[in-house]
Design a protein around this motif. Structure first.
Motif, PDB file in Angstrom:
ATOM      1  N   GLY A 291     -17.023   9.189   1.460  1.00 40.92           N
ATOM      2  CA  GLY A 291     -15.747   9.501   2.080  1.00 40.92           C
ATOM      3  C   GLY A 291     -14.955   8.233   2.332  1.00 40.92           C
ATOM      4  O   GLY A 291     -15.529   7.165   2.561  1.00 40.92           O
ATOM      5  N   LEU A 292     -13.650   8.343   2.287  1.00 39.24           N
ATOM      6  CA  LEU A 292     -12.738   7.224   2.509  1.00 39.24           C
ATOM      7  C   LEU A 292     -11.658   7.702   3.467  1.00 39.24           C
ATOM      8  O   LEU A 292     -11.113   8.792   3.301  1.00 39.24           O
ATOM      9  CB  LEU A 292     -12.123   6.794   1.178  1.00 39.24           C
ATOM     10  CG  LEU A 292     -11.017   5.758   1.191  1.00 39.24           C
ATOM     11  CD1 LEU A 292     -11.569   4.406   1.609  1.00 39.24           C
ATOM     12  CD2 LEU A 292     -10.388   5.647  -0.195  1.00 39.24           C
ATOM     13  N   ARG A 293     -11.392   6.900   4.473  1.00 38.70           N
ATOM     14  CA  ARG A 293     -10.323   7.218   5.408  1.00 38.70           C
ATOM     15  C   ARG A 293      -9.454   5.981   5.545  1.00 38.70           C
ATOM     16  O   ARG A 293      -9.950   4.865   5.588  1.00 38.70           O
ATOM     17  CB  ARG A 293     -10.876   7.614   6.760  1.00 38.70           C
ATOM     18  CG  ARG A 293      -9.801   7.992   7.758  1.00 38.70           C
ATOM     19  CD  ARG A 293     -10.359   8.265   9.138  1.00 38.70           C
ATOM     20  NE  ARG A 293     -11.374   9.298   9.148  1.00 38.70           N
ATOM     21  CZ  ARG A 293     -11.148  10.597   9.294  1.00 38.70           C
ATOM     22  NH1 ARG A 293      -9.925  11.030   9.433  1.00 38.70           N
ATOM     23  NH2 ARG A 293     -12.136  11.455   9.306  1.00 38.70           N
ATOM     24  N   SER A 294      -8.159   6.191   5.631  1.00 35.23           N
ATOM     25  CA  SER A 294      -7.230   5.090   5.840  1.00 35.23           C
ATOM     26  C   SER A 294      -6.169   5.539   6.817  1.00 35.23           C
ATOM     27  O   SER A 294      -5.561   6.593   6.657  1.00 35.23           O
ATOM     28  CB  SER A 294      -6.591   4.673   4.520  1.00 35.23           C
ATOM     29  OG  SER A 294      -5.745   3.574   4.730  1.00 35.23           O
ATOM     30  N   ALA A 295      -5.986   4.732   7.847  1.00 36.89           N
ATOM     31  CA  ALA A 295      -4.985   5.036   8.867  1.00 36.89           C
ATOM     32  C   ALA A 295      -4.527   3.742   9.515  1.00 36.89           C
ATOM     33  O   ALA A 295      -5.192   2.714   9.399  1.00 36.89           O
ATOM     34  CB  ALA A 295      -5.563   5.976   9.923  1.00 36.89           C
TER      35      ALA A 295
ATOM     36  N   SER B 295      -1.702   8.627   0.192  1.00 32.97           N
ATOM     37  CA  SER B 295      -2.320   8.510  -1.132  1.00 32.97           C
ATOM     38  C   SER B 295      -3.451   7.495  -1.058  1.00 32.97           C
ATOM     39  O   SER B 295      -3.446   6.597  -0.212  1.00 32.97           O
ATOM     40  CB  SER B 295      -1.292   8.071  -2.187  1.00 32.97           C
ATOM     41  OG  SER B 295      -0.807   6.774  -1.896  1.00 32.97           O
ATOM     42  N   ALA B 296      -4.432   7.665  -1.940  1.00 32.54           N
ATOM     43  CA  ALA B 296      -5.574   6.753  -1.977  1.00 32.54           C
ATOM     44  C   ALA B 296      -6.158   6.745  -3.383  1.00 32.54           C
ATOM     45  O   ALA B 296      -6.048   7.736  -4.119  1.00 32.54           O
ATOM     46  CB  ALA B 296      -6.638   7.176  -0.973  1.00 32.54           C
ATOM     47  N   THR B 297      -6.761   5.621  -3.760  1.00 30.34           N
ATOM     48  CA  THR B 297      -7.477   5.518  -5.028  1.00 30.34           C
ATOM     49  C   THR B 297      -8.825   4.874  -4.762  1.00 30.34           C
ATOM     50  O   THR B 297      -9.002   4.147  -3.778  1.00 30.34           O
ATOM     51  CB  THR B 297      -6.725   4.662  -6.072  1.00 30.34           C
ATOM     52  OG1 THR B 297      -6.634   3.315  -5.593  1.00 30.34           O
ATOM     53  CG2 THR B 297      -5.339   5.214  -6.343  1.00 30.34           C
ATOM     54  N   LEU B 298      -9.773   5.146  -5.637  1.00 29.63           N
ATOM     55  CA  LEU B 298     -11.094   4.549  -5.527  1.00 29.63           C
ATOM     56  C   LEU B 298     -11.627   4.287  -6.928  1.00 29.63           C
ATOM     57  O   LEU B 298     -11.540   5.152  -7.799  1.00 29.63           O
ATOM     58  CB  LEU B 298     -12.053   5.475  -4.774  1.00 29.63           C
ATOM     59  CG  LEU B 298     -13.479   4.958  -4.611  1.00 29.63           C
ATOM     60  CD1 LEU B 298     -13.511   3.749  -3.669  1.00 29.63           C
ATOM     61  CD2 LEU B 298     -14.397   6.057  -4.106  1.00 29.63           C
ATOM     62  N   GLN B 299     -12.134   3.095  -7.114  1.00 29.88           N
ATOM     63  CA  GLN B 299     -12.864   2.752  -8.325  1.00 29.88           C
ATOM     64  C   GLN B 299     -14.252   2.308  -7.902  1.00 29.88           C
ATOM     65  O   GLN B 299     -14.434   1.756  -6.808  1.00 29.88           O
ATOM     66  CB  GLN B 299     -12.178   1.629  -9.095  1.00 29.88           C
ATOM     67  CG  GLN B 299     -10.847   2.034  -9.687  1.00 29.88           C
ATOM     68  CD  GLN B 299     -10.243   0.891 -10.479  1.00 29.88           C
ATOM     69  OE1 GLN B 299     -10.094  -0.212  -9.962  1.00 29.88           O
ATOM     70  NE2 GLN B 299      -9.909   1.152 -11.719  1.00 29.88           N
ATOM     71  N   VAL B 300     -15.238   2.541  -8.766  1.00 32.78           N
ATOM     72  CA  VAL B 300     -16.605   2.126  -8.485  1.00 32.78           C
ATOM     73  C   VAL B 300     -17.109   1.255  -9.628  1.00 32.78           C
ATOM     74  O   VAL B 300     -16.685   1.392 -10.771  1.00 32.78           O
ATOM     75  CB  VAL B 300     -17.549   3.327  -8.278  1.00 32.78           C
ATOM     76  CG1 VAL B 300     -17.141   4.128  -7.068  1.00 32.78           C
ATOM     77  CG2 VAL B 300     -17.607   4.204  -9.496  1.00 32.78           C
ATOM     78  N   SER B 301     -18.004   0.358  -9.278  1.00 34.75           N
ATOM     79  CA  SER B 301     -18.659  -0.495 -10.261  1.00 34.75           C
ATOM     80  C   SER B 301     -20.154  -0.463  -9.988  1.00 34.75           C
ATOM     81  O   SER B 301     -20.585  -0.548  -8.839  1.00 34.75           O
ATOM     82  CB  SER B 301     -18.152  -1.938 -10.164  1.00 34.75           C
ATOM     83  OG  SER B 301     -18.898  -2.786 -11.018  1.00 34.75           O
TER      84      SER B 301
ATOM     85  N   ARG C 147     -13.803  -0.395  -4.939  1.00 30.18           N
ATOM     86  CA  ARG C 147     -12.442  -0.937  -4.953  1.00 30.18           C
ATOM     87  C   ARG C 147     -11.526   0.204  -4.517  1.00 30.18           C
ATOM     88  O   ARG C 147     -11.329   1.170  -5.249  1.00 30.18           O
ATOM     89  CB  ARG C 147     -12.067  -1.422  -6.342  1.00 30.18           C
ATOM     90  CG  ARG C 147     -10.619  -1.874  -6.469  1.00 30.18           C
ATOM     91  CD  ARG C 147     -10.313  -2.376  -7.854  1.00 30.18           C
ATOM     92  NE  ARG C 147     -10.845  -3.737  -7.951  1.00 30.18           N
ATOM     93  CZ  ARG C 147     -10.944  -4.409  -9.096  1.00 30.18           C
ATOM     94  NH1 ARG C 147     -10.581  -3.851 -10.239  1.00 30.18           N
ATOM     95  NH2 ARG C 147     -11.410  -5.629  -9.089  1.00 30.18           N
ATOM     96  N   ALA C 148     -10.998   0.094  -3.302  1.00 33.58           N
ATOM     97  CA  ALA C 148     -10.187   1.175  -2.736  1.00 33.58           C
ATOM     98  C   ALA C 148      -8.789   0.678  -2.418  1.00 33.58           C
ATOM     99  O   ALA C 148      -8.582  -0.501  -2.120  1.00 33.58           O
ATOM    100  CB  ALA C 148     -10.852   1.710  -1.462  1.00 33.58           C
ATOM    101  N   SER C 149      -7.844   1.605  -2.475  1.00 38.09           N
ATOM    102  CA  SER C 149      -6.481   1.313  -2.035  1.00 38.09           C
ATOM    103  C   SER C 149      -5.921   2.567  -1.382  1.00 38.09           C
ATOM    104  O   SER C 149      -6.368   3.682  -1.650  1.00 38.09           O
ATOM    105  CB  SER C 149      -5.596   0.874  -3.202  1.00 38.09           C
ATOM    106  OG  SER C 149      -5.406   1.937  -4.101  1.00 38.09           O
ATOM    107  N   ALA C 150      -4.945   2.352  -0.488  1.00 39.22           N
ATOM    108  CA  ALA C 150      -4.301   3.470   0.197  1.00 39.22           C
ATOM    109  C   ALA C 150      -2.886   3.067   0.574  1.00 39.22           C
ATOM    110  O   ALA C 150      -2.573   1.879   0.675  1.00 39.22           O
ATOM    111  CB  ALA C 150      -5.095   3.863   1.445  1.00 39.22           C
ATOM    112  N   ALA C 151      -2.049   4.080   0.789  1.00 36.68           N
ATOM    113  CA  ALA C 151      -0.655   3.842   1.171  1.00 36.68           C
ATOM    114  C   ALA C 151      -0.219   4.909   2.166  1.00 36.68           C
ATOM    115  O   ALA C 151      -0.701   6.040   2.140  1.00 36.68           O
ATOM    116  CB  ALA C 151       0.243   3.877  -0.058  1.00 36.68           C
ATOM    117  N   VAL C 152       0.688   4.510   3.050  1.00 36.87           N
ATOM    118  CA  VAL C 152       1.295   5.446   3.990  1.00 36.87           C
ATOM    119  C   VAL C 152       2.795   5.482   3.714  1.00 36.87           C
ATOM    120  O   VAL C 152       3.340   4.562   3.108  1.00 36.87           O
ATOM    121  CB  VAL C 152       1.024   5.057   5.468  1.00 36.87           C
ATOM    122  CG1 VAL C 152      -0.442   5.107   5.784  1.00 36.87           C
ATOM    123  CG2 VAL C 152       1.605   3.704   5.795  1.00 36.87           C
ATOM    124  N   PRO C 153       3.469   6.540   4.141  1.00 33.07           N
ATOM    125  CA  PRO C 153       4.915   6.587   3.961  1.00 33.07           C
ATOM    126  C   PRO C 153       5.569   5.352   4.587  1.00 33.07           C
ATOM    127  O   PRO C 153       5.143   4.865   5.629  1.00 33.07           O
ATOM    128  CB  PRO C 153       5.323   7.868   4.708  1.00 33.07           C
ATOM    129  CG  PRO C 153       4.093   8.717   4.679  1.00 33.07           C
ATOM    130  CD  PRO C 153       2.949   7.750   4.776  1.00 33.07           C
TER     131      PRO C 153
END
Length: 103
Positions: free
Chosen positions: A25-29, A39-45, A81-87
């Motif tokens: 799980g991923l949470r961003s706030a 919005s959020a993205t996740l890549q794994v290696s 490798r995660a990224s997220a954005a808020v309005p």
């Protein structure tokens, strides 16, 4: 400030089973918790960041993003490798090499 937090199905040492399904799980706030990521993205290696593959995230009812990884038998770790954005344009990106050890 925007933060990322992770929820991984591991033991107390941060270890999960290789060749198994791993719920993540991923949470961003924002730091005050008022604004969650839109919005959020996740890549794994599985090669300590040498190569990356996209993970499909689904939004949950509680505002998290979730995925299930199928860990390779020969892998020793999972890097994220995660990224997220808020309005409003606030974004965050984070790489965590060897985030989860596999056994």
């Amino acid at each position: 400030m925007l933060n990322l937090t992770y929820d991984a199905d591991t033991d107390l040492r941060g270890t999960a089973g290789a060749s198994k399904r791993l719920a993540l799980g991923l949470r961003s706030a924002t730091y005050d918790g008022r604004t969650s990521a839109s919005s959020a993205t996740l890549q794994v290696s599985y090669a300590e960041g040498a190569t990356w593959r996209d993970a499909t995230l689904k939004r949950t009812r509680d505002g998290r993003w979730a995925t299930v990884l199928n860990t390779p038998r020969a892998a020793e770790s999972v890097s994220l490798r995660a990224s997220a954005a808020v309005p409003g344009g606030l974004t965050i990106g984070q790489d965590v090499i060897r985030a989860i050890t596999l056994k």
